[in-house]
Design a protein around this motif. Structure first.
Motif, PDB file in Angstrom:
ATOM      1  N   ASP A 255      -6.209  43.639  49.066  1.00  0.00           N
ATOM      2  CA  ASP A 255      -6.511  44.543  47.947  1.00  0.00           C
ATOM      3  C   ASP A 255      -5.817  45.892  48.116  1.00  0.00           C
ATOM      4  O   ASP A 255      -5.241  46.431  47.163  1.00  0.00           O
ATOM      5  N   LEU A 256      -5.882  46.442  49.320  1.00  0.00           N
ATOM      6  CA  LEU A 256      -5.230  47.727  49.569  1.00  0.00           C
ATOM      7  C   LEU A 256      -3.725  47.623  49.366  1.00  0.00           C
ATOM      8  O   LEU A 256      -3.102  48.516  48.786  1.00  0.00           O
ATOM      9  N   TYR A 257      -3.145  46.533  49.842  1.00  0.00           N
ATOM     10  CA  TYR A 257      -1.697  46.352  49.701  1.00  0.00           C
ATOM     11  C   TYR A 257      -1.304  46.273  48.225  1.00  0.00           C
ATOM     12  O   TYR A 257      -0.367  46.935  47.789  1.00  0.00           O
ATOM     13  N   THR A 258      -2.027  45.475  47.453  1.00  0.00           N
ATOM     14  CA  THR A 258      -1.664  45.341  46.047  1.00  0.00           C
ATOM     15  C   THR A 258      -1.842  46.660  45.303  1.00  0.00           C
ATOM     16  O   THR A 258      -1.009  47.012  44.459  1.00  0.00           O
ATOM     17  N   ASP A 259      -2.898  47.411  45.615  1.00  0.00           N
ATOM     18  CA  ASP A 259      -3.124  48.703  44.963  1.00  0.00           C
ATOM     19  C   ASP A 259      -2.062  49.724  45.339  1.00  0.00           C
ATOM     20  O   ASP A 259      -1.458  50.352  44.472  1.00  0.00           O
TER      21      ASP A 259
ATOM     22  N   THR B  12       1.269  42.140  43.203  1.00  0.00           N
ATOM     23  CA  THR B  12       0.179  41.194  42.988  1.00  0.00           C
ATOM     24  C   THR B  12      -0.216  40.538  44.309  1.00  0.00           C
ATOM     25  O   THR B  12       0.557  40.561  45.273  1.00  0.00           O
ATOM     26  N   ALA B  13      -1.389  39.915  44.336  1.00  0.00           N
ATOM     27  CA  ALA B  13      -1.947  39.399  45.589  1.00  0.00           C
ATOM     28  C   ALA B  13      -1.452  38.004  45.962  1.00  0.00           C
ATOM     29  O   ALA B  13      -1.564  37.612  47.121  1.00  0.00           O
ATOM     30  N   GLY B  14      -0.923  37.254  45.025  1.00  0.00           N
ATOM     31  CA  GLY B  14      -0.611  35.862  45.261  1.00  0.00           C
ATOM     32  C   GLY B  14       0.360  35.577  46.380  1.00  0.00           C
ATOM     33  O   GLY B  14       0.352  34.493  46.951  1.00  0.00           O
ATOM     34  N   HIS B  15       1.182  36.530  46.729  1.00  0.00           N
ATOM     35  CA  HIS B  15       2.203  36.310  47.760  1.00  0.00           C
ATOM     36  C   HIS B  15       1.950  37.096  49.045  1.00  0.00           C
ATOM     37  O   HIS B  15       2.763  37.064  49.959  1.00  0.00           O
ATOM     38  N   VAL B  16       0.832  37.788  49.147  1.00  0.00           N
ATOM     39  CA  VAL B  16       0.521  38.575  50.343  1.00  0.00           C
ATOM     40  C   VAL B  16      -0.019  37.636  51.427  1.00  0.00           C
ATOM     41  O   VAL B  16      -0.998  36.930  51.215  1.00  0.00           O
TER      42      VAL B  16
ATOM     43  N   LEU C  47      -2.806  54.632  55.743  1.00  0.00           N
ATOM     44  CA  LEU C  47      -4.024  55.431  55.915  1.00  0.00           C
ATOM     45  C   LEU C  47      -5.258  54.706  55.396  1.00  0.00           C
ATOM     46  O   LEU C  47      -6.313  54.717  56.049  1.00  0.00           O
ATOM     47  N   GLU C  48      -5.157  54.085  54.237  1.00  0.00           N
ATOM     48  CA  GLU C  48      -6.305  53.349  53.686  1.00  0.00           C
ATOM     49  C   GLU C  48      -6.693  52.188  54.599  1.00  0.00           C
ATOM     50  O   GLU C  48      -7.872  51.935  54.840  1.00  0.00           O
ATOM     51  N   THR C  49      -5.698  51.486  55.111  1.00  0.00           N
ATOM     52  CA  THR C  49      -5.972  50.349  55.994  1.00  0.00           C
ATOM     53  C   THR C  49      -6.600  50.812  57.297  1.00  0.00           C
ATOM     54  O   THR C  49      -7.598  50.247  57.761  1.00  0.00           O
ATOM     55  N   LEU C  50      -6.030  51.856  57.905  1.00  0.00           N
ATOM     56  CA  LEU C  50      -6.575  52.351  59.172  1.00  0.00           C
ATOM     57  C   LEU C  50      -7.982  52.898  58.992  1.00  0.00           C
ATOM     58  O   LEU C  50      -8.858  52.663  59.836  1.00  0.00           O
ATOM     59  N   THR C  51      -8.233  53.600  57.906  1.00  0.00           N
ATOM     60  CA  THR C  51      -9.574  54.114  57.638  1.00  0.00           C
ATOM     61  C   THR C  51     -10.567  52.963  57.514  1.00  0.00           C
ATOM     62  O   THR C  51     -11.655  53.000  58.101  1.00  0.00           O
ATOM     63  N   PHE C  52     -10.177  51.929  56.779  1.00  0.00           N
ATOM     64  CA  PHE C  52     -11.058  50.773  56.621  1.00  0.00           C
ATOM     65  C   PHE C  52     -11.357  50.114  57.960  1.00  0.00           C
ATOM     66  O   PHE C  52     -12.522  49.894  58.297  1.00  0.00           O
ATOM     67  N   VAL C  53     -10.336  49.765  58.735  1.00  0.00           N
ATOM     68  CA  VAL C  53     -10.594  49.026  59.981  1.00  0.00           C
ATOM     69  C   VAL C  53     -11.381  49.870  60.975  1.00  0.00           C
ATOM     70  O   VAL C  53     -12.257  49.341  61.672  1.00  0.00           O
ATOM     71  N   CYS C  54     -11.110  51.158  61.041  1.00  0.00           N
ATOM     72  CA  CYS C  54     -11.842  52.005  61.986  1.00  0.00           C
ATOM     73  C   CYS C  54     -13.315  52.106  61.612  1.00  0.00           C
ATOM     74  O   CYS C  54     -14.185  52.023  62.484  1.00  0.00           O
TER      75      CYS C  54
END
Length: 124
Positions: free
Chosen positions: A26-30, A35-39, A82-89
């Motif tokens: 979701d973060l990647y697509t945003d 789109t998400a289909g190929h992630v 940043l969004e990904t690191l914030t989420f995982v932390c």
């Protein structure tokens, strides 16, 4: 096809892995305007002796190798990181100092599946 590869010393349940894969997709697509289909997402749990970070503090480590199509501006990559690191932390009680992202960029034609070959990225 972006390939988002996590290496971590976290011990994750199947539900944790599903949550991580879904959220990072979701973060990647945003943030990357796609789109998400190929992630594609991989999550590899490692023994603590397998991962090292010179300035790490006590706690688990998590590294994301983001193999992406070239062309996206720095601001998009930084926002995704940043969004990904914030989420995982926050989600996995991971010290911020112990989480890293590296981007490797490829020409669109280097990214392919059976049904397609990627093109160049454009900001539509």
């Amino acid at each position: 096809m972006p390939l988002l590869q996590f290496d971590t010393t976290l011990s994750l349940s199947a539900d944790d892995k599903e949550t991580l894969a879904a959220r990072v997709t979701d973060l990647y697509t945003d943030e990357m305007a796609t789109t998400a289909g190929h992630v594609a997402v991989t999550i590899r749990e490692r023994d603590p002796a397998d991962l090292h970070l010179g300035r790490a503090v006590d706690g688990p480590l998590l590294f994301l190798d983001a193999e992406i199509r070239q062309g996206r501006p720095f601001e998009r990559k930084r926002a995704f990181a940043l969004e990904t690191l914030t989420f995982v932390c926050e989600q996995f009680d991971l010290p911020e100092e112990n989480a890293k992202v590296v981007f490797t960029e490829h020409p669109g034609e280097h990214m392919m599946g059976v049904d397609r070959v990627g093109g160049e990225w454009t900001d539509n």
